[in-house]
Design a protein around this motif. Structure first.
Motif, mmCIF file in Angstrom:
data_model
loop_
_atom_site.group_PDB
_atom_site.id
_atom_site.type_symbol
_atom_site.label_atom_id
_atom_site.label_comp_id
_atom_site.label_asym_id
_atom_site.label_seq_id
_atom_site.Cartn_x
_atom_site.Cartn_y
_atom_site.Cartn_z
ATOM 1 N N GLY A 47 26.767 33.164 60.720
ATOM 2 C CA GLY A 47 27.395 34.443 61.025
ATOM 3 C C GLY A 47 28.122 34.416 62.359
ATOM 4 O O GLY A 47 29.239 34.919 62.489
ATOM 5 N N GLN A 48 27.498 33.804 63.363
ATOM 6 C CA GLN A 48 28.131 33.728 64.679
ATOM 7 C C GLN A 48 29.378 32.844 64.652
ATOM 8 O O GLN A 48 30.392 33.177 65.256
ATOM 9 N N VAL A 49 29.297 31.714 63.956
ATOM 10 C CA VAL A 49 30.444 30.802 63.877
ATOM 11 C C VAL A 49 31.609 31.476 63.168
ATOM 12 O O VAL A 49 32.759 31.442 63.631
ATOM 13 N N GLU A 50 31.315 32.128 62.023
ATOM 14 C CA GLU A 50 32.381 32.806 61.280
ATOM 15 C C GLU A 50 33.004 33.907 62.131
ATOM 16 O O GLU A 50 34.223 34.068 62.167
ATOM 17 N N GLU A 51 32.173 34.648 62.860
ATOM 18 C CA GLU A 51 32.647 35.750 63.683
ATOM 19 C C GLU A 51 33.505 35.233 64.840
ATOM 20 O O GLU A 51 34.579 35.761 65.138
ATOM 21 N N ALA A 52 33.034 34.161 65.491
ATOM 22 C CA ALA A 52 33.756 33.608 66.636
ATOM 23 C C ALA A 52 35.083 32.989 66.207
ATOM 24 O O ALA A 52 36.094 33.120 66.902
ATOM 25 N N PHE A 53 35.103 32.304 65.052
ATOM 26 C CA PHE A 53 36.341 31.692 64.579
ATOM 27 C C PHE A 53 37.342 32.757 64.135
ATOM 28 O O PHE A 53 38.535 32.643 64.386
ATOM 29 N N SER A 54 36.832 33.789 63.438
ATOM 30 C CA SER A 54 37.744 34.852 62.981
ATOM 31 C C SER A 54 38.343 35.601 64.163
ATOM 32 O O SER A 54 39.497 36.026 64.117
ATOM 33 N N GLY A 55 37.552 35.780 65.219
ATOM 34 C CA GLY A 55 38.045 36.535 66.371
ATOM 35 C C GLY A 55 38.295 35.658 67.578
ATOM 36 O O GLY A 55 38.131 36.107 68.719
ATOM 37 N N HIS A 56 38.702 34.387 67.327
ATOM 38 C CA HIS A 56 38.847 33.461 68.454
ATOM 39 C C HIS A 56 39.910 33.923 69.451
ATOM 40 O O HIS A 56 39.783 33.699 70.659
ATOM 41 N N ALA A 57 40.950 34.608 68.956
ATOM 42 C CA ALA A 57 41.982 35.083 69.871
ATOM 43 C C ALA A 57 41.415 36.151 70.812
ATOM 44 O O ALA A 57 41.673 36.135 72.028
ATOM 45 N N LEU A 58 40.629 37.079 70.253
ATOM 46 C CA LEU A 58 40.023 38.119 71.092
ATOM 47 C C LEU A 58 39.034 37.525 72.083
ATOM 48 O O LEU A 58 38.945 37.973 73.236
ATOM 49 N N VAL A 59 38.278 36.523 71.619
ATOM 50 C CA VAL A 59 37.311 35.882 72.520
ATOM 51 C C VAL A 59 38.030 35.307 73.739
ATOM 52 O O VAL A 59 37.581 35.466 74.877
ATOM 53 N N LYS A 60 39.165 34.673 73.510
ATOM 54 C CA LYS A 60 39.920 34.079 74.615
ATOM 55 C C LYS A 60 40.580 35.141 75.478
ATOM 56 O O LYS A 60 40.586 35.054 76.716
ATOM 57 N N VAL A 61 41.155 36.154 74.851
ATOM 58 C CA VAL A 61 41.846 37.199 75.605
ATOM 59 C C VAL A 61 40.902 37.915 76.556
ATOM 60 O O VAL A 61 41.240 38.194 77.710
ATOM 61 N N PHE A 62 39.690 38.211 76.088
ATOM 62 C CA PHE A 62 38.734 38.948 76.919
ATOM 63 C C PHE A 62 37.833 38.020 77.740
ATOM 64 O O PHE A 62 36.890 38.492 78.377
#
Length: 661
Positions: free
Chosen positions: A278-293
Motif C-alpha cells: 500500500g505504501q509503495v503504490e501510494e508513494a509511486f502514484s503520488g511521487h510528484a507530490l512527494v517531491k514537490v512537498f
C-alpha cells in the motif's frame, strides 16, 4: 459502459468511514496502521481445500496413484532385507563345515558352550558349506529395481495430475475474486488502500498456489507413507514397532508448540506485506507530490519502518518454523539408537534375522521422515492459510444490493427526478436530506457549491455507485433501483475531474466508450471533443500508444480524450464533474461549444467550480451541506443576491485581483 473508472476524491464529510478491519490510508509519509486478525486455521483450511472439490475425480486418481506409489516404495526395504538375509546367510554358510546339517552345527556350538552363537544361527536359514545364492539374490534385486521404477513413474504421474488440480483451483479462485470485485460497492474501494487490495489478489493468491503445490503432494505421500511404514514395522517386529511409535506424541507436541508460535508471525508477515504494498503504490502514484512537498525522507522513513516490521516478522516466522525439522531429526535419531540396540540384541538371541533389523532400521528412518516433513509442511501451510484468509475476507465482503430485473423504456428521453432523497456515508453524519430535483429532457443542470456540499454525491447516486437510503431517483418515471446497474449506466456518460487513461493507443482509449465503434465514429467523437486537432500532429496519430499513467500527453489532452470517450457512447444523460478543469481557457471555450451542440436532446448534469462555464445552463442548483439552498438561471440567481451571488462575487473579485497583479 461509458462510465469513467476513476473516482474523484471526496471532501472530508463525503468520505465513508473506514472499516476497522482494514488498513487506513493517511497519505505519503503519514504512516499506516493495520488491525491484525488471527488466522482461524481449521475452518480456513477446510474452505481452502474445498476449492479443489470440482476436480474430485482427478483428485481421487491422484490419491490412488499415491497409495500405489507409496505401497511399492514401502515394500522395497522388506525386499532389500530379504536380499541382506541371503547375503549374510550365504556368508555364514560358506564358513560352516560341508556335509553337516545346521542342527548338527548348532548342537556342536551348544556342546562347546557357545550358546549365544547357537541361538543366533538357529534363527537363520543356513546350508553348511554353500555360499551366497546369487540366483535368488538376483531375483530379489530385479524385483526391487522394477518396483522402484514403477513407484517413481506413479509418483511422477501423481505430481503431474496434482499440479493440474491445484492450478485449476487457483484459476477458479482468481475468477471468484475477479467476479467478487465487480460486485463490490464503491464504498468498499473507498475504504481499502489500493496497494493492500492488490496484495490480497496477487501476492496472497500466488502464495496460496505455491503452498498447495508444495504441501499437498508431500503431505499426502507423507501421510500414506506413515501408515504404510507403520504396518510394515509391526509386520517385521511388533516390539520394535511399539518402541518407534513412542516418538509420535513427542514429535506432535513439539510441532504443535513451534507451529503455534510460527503461525502468529506468518499472519504478521502477510499483514506487513499488504501495508508495504500500500505504501509503495501510494508513494509511486503520488511521487510528484512527494517531491514537490519535500516529503521524500518521511516516505523513506515510513517505508523503512514497515520494511523493518516485515523483516522481523518474516525472519521470526522462518526462524521458528525452521526449528521443527532439526528437533524432529533429533527425536528420530534417539529412536534410531533404540532400534539398533534392541534389534542387535534380538538378532544375537536368534529372535530376528539381520536382514529384518536392517529393514526395520530403514523403516524407522522412513517413519520419522514423513513426521518431520508433515511438521515442516505445516509451517508452509500456516503461511498459505494466512494468505487464504485474507483472500476469503475479500470474497466475504458485503456485496452491493442484488441486480433488479426492471427495464428502461428505450430510447431513454432523459427525464431525471430526485424525489425526497436522503443519503449519508456515515449514520451519525447526515449529508443529503429530503432533496428533490427535476431535470427535463434536454436540459443542462449545473450544480455549484463549496467543497463537501454533496455535489459529486448526487451524480454517484444517479449512477448507483451508492444507493439512496430515503426517497428515490427516477429516469423517465422508472425507479433506477429497479433497473440493472449495467442497463442504467449504459445510458449515462460520465467524465470526471480525475482523468484515467488505459495503457494502449489513443484510438482504443476513445473507442472504450463503445465496444463496436467504427473508425468513422472514433474520428467523429475526437473532432467533436477537439481531440483530432492535436492527435493529427502526433507521429503515429490515433495509433500513438499512451502509457499506463498517460504521462506522454498533457493534462488537458487527457481530459479531452475522456470527453471524447463519453461522446462516442452517445448517452442519453451526460454527467460532467469538473470536466473542463484541466483545459486552458481557449480549449474550454471550444469544449463548451461542442457541449452545446452535443447536448441537444440529452439531459446533462454539470458540476462546476468556475461559474463562467455554466452561465448558459437551463437551471443552476446551489448546494450547501447536502441541501439545495438556491435554484434558477444565472440571471435570476445574480438578481437574488444570495449564495450564488456571493460565490460569483468571490470568483469575480479573485479574478480582478489576479489580473491587477
Amino acid at each position: 459502459m461509458s462510465t469513467q473508472t476513476g473516482q474523484k476524491a471526496k471532501a472530508s464529510n463525503e468520505r465513508p468511514e473506514y472499516s476497522a478491519s482494514v488498513t487506513k490510508q493517511h497519505g505519503p509519509g503519514m504512516g499506516n496502521s493495520a488491525t491484525e486478525k488471527a488466522v482461524n486455521f481449521g475452518p480456513s483450511l477446510r474452505r481452502l481445500l474445498a476449492e479443489l472439490g470440482p476436480n474430485k475425480v482427478l483428485l481421487g486418481v491422484v490419491v490412488v496413484m499415491g497409495v500405489a506409489s507409496v505401497a511399492l516404495s514401502v515394500y522395497l526395504p522388506r525386499l532389500l532385507g530379504k536380499a541382506a538375509n541371503v547375503v549374510f546367510a550365504g556368508f555364514i554358510s560358506k564358513h560352516l563345515p560341508a556335509g553337516t546339517t545346521i542342527d548338527q552345527v548348532i548342537a556342536g556350538l551348544r556342546a562347546q558352550g557357545k550358546s549365544d552363537q547357537a541361538s543366533m544361527l538357529s534363527g537363520m536359514s543356513l546350508i553348511p558349506g554353500q555360499g551366497i545364492d546369487f540366483s535368488r539374490l538376483g531375483g530379489i534385486l530385479s524385483w526391487a529395481v522394477g518396483l522402484a521404477v514403477l513407484s517413481a513413474l506413479l509418483s511422477f504421474l501423481q505430481a503431474y495430475l496434482l499440479n493440474k488440480v491445484v492450478q485449476w483451483a487457483i484459476y477458479r479462485l482468481r475468477e471468484k475474486v475477479s467476479i467478487k470485485i465487480d460486485s463490490l460497492p464503491l464504498s468498499y474501494f473507498d475504504s481499502q488502500p489500493r496497494g493492500e487490495l492488490l496484495s490480497r489478489v496477487t501476492n496472497d493468491i500466488d502464495n496460496i498456489s505455491q503452498t498447495l503445490q508444495q504441501t499437498l503432494s508431500q503431505m499426502l505421500n507423507s501421510a500414506l507413507q506413515l501408515v504404510g511404514v507403520l504396518i510394515m514395522m509391526f509386520t517385521v517386529s511388533p516390539l520394535l514397532g511399539g518402541v518407534t511409535l513412542l516418538i509420535v506424541p513427542f514429535s506432535l507436541a513439539v510441532s504443535l508448540i513451534i507451529g503455534k508460535q510460527a503461525q502468529k508471525r506468518f499472519v504478521d508477515m502477510w499483514t506487513a506485506t499488504g501495508e508495504l504494498n500500500g505504501q509503495v503504490e501510494e508513494a509511486f502514484s503520488g511521487h510528484a507530490l512527494v517531491k514537490v512537498f519535500g516529503r521524500r525522507r518521511e516516505v523513506e522513513a515510513e517505508f523503512k519502518r514497515t520494511n523493518d516490521k516485515l523483516l522481523r516478522s518474516s525472519f521470526g516466522a522462518q526462524a521458528i518454523s525452521a526449528l521443527i525439522m532439526p528437533v524432529n531429526f533429533f527425536i528420530g535419531n534417539l529412536n534410531y539408537v533404540a532400534v539398533a540396540v534392541i534389534g542387535g540384541l534380538r538378532v544375537a538371541s536368534g529372535q530376528m534375522q539381520i536382514g529384518d533389523v536392517t529393514a526395520f532400521i530403514q523403516y524407522s528412518r522412513m517413519f520419522t521422515q514423513p513426521i518431520t516433513q508433515l511438521a515442516s509442511m505445516t509451517n508452509l501451510l500456516q503461511s498459505g492459510v494466512a494468505s487464504a484468509e485474507r483472500v476469503f475476507e475479500v470474497l466475504d465482503a458485503t456485496e452491493q444490493t442484488p441486480e433488479a430485473t426492471g427495464t428502461l423504456d428505450l430510447p431513454v428521453k432523459g427525464h431525471v427526478r430526485f424525489e425526497k432523497v436522503g443519503f449519508s456515508y456515515s449514520p451519525d453524519e447526515p449529508l443529503i436530506e429530503d432533496l428533490s430535483i427535476e431535470a427535463r429532457p434536454g436540459q443542462q443542470i449545473a450544480i455549484v457549491g463549496p467543497t463537501g456540499a454533496g455535489k459529486t454525491t448526487l451524480v454517484n447516486l444517479l449512477e448507483r455507485f451508492y444507493d439512496v437510503q430515503d426517497g428515490r431517483i427516477t429516469v423517465d418515471g422508472v425507479d433506477v433501483a429497479g433497473v440493472p446497474r449495467g442497463a442504467l449506466r449504459s445510458q449515462l456518460g460520465m467524465v470526471l475531474q480525475d482523468t484515467w487513461l488505459f495503457g494502449g493507443t489513443i484510438h482504443d482509449n476513445i473507442a472504450y466508450g463503445k465496444a463496436d465503434a467504427t473508425e468513422e465514429e472514433v474520428h467523429a467523437a475526437a473532432k467533436a471533443a477537439y481531440v483530432d486537432r492535436f492527435v493529427r500532429m502526433l507521429p503515429q496519430g490515433y495509433q500513438t500508444v499512451i502509457d499506463d499513467e498517460g504521462s506522454n500527453v498533457s493534462a488537458g489532452e487527457k481530459q479531452l480524450l475522456t470527453i471524447a470517450r463519453a461522446f462516442i457512447a452517445d448517452p442519453a444523460i451526460l454527467i460532467l464533474d469538473e470536466a473542463t478543469s484541466s483545459v486552458d481557457t481557449r480549449t474550454e471555450v471550444l469544449v463548451q461549444q461542442a457541449m452545446n451542440r452535443l447536448r441537444v436532446g440529452r439531459t446533462s448534469f454539470v458540476i462546476a467550480h468556475r461559474l463562467s462555464t455554466i452561465r448558459n445552463a437551463d437551471l443552476i442548483l446551489v448546494m450547501e451541506h447536502g441541501a439545495i439552498v438556491e435554484q434558477g438561471t444565472h440571471e435570476e440567481l445574480i438578481a437574488a443576491r444570495g449564495a450564488y451571488w456571493r460565490l460569483y462575487q468571490a470568483q469575480f473579485k479573485a479574478g480582478r485581483e489576479e489580473a491587477v497583479a
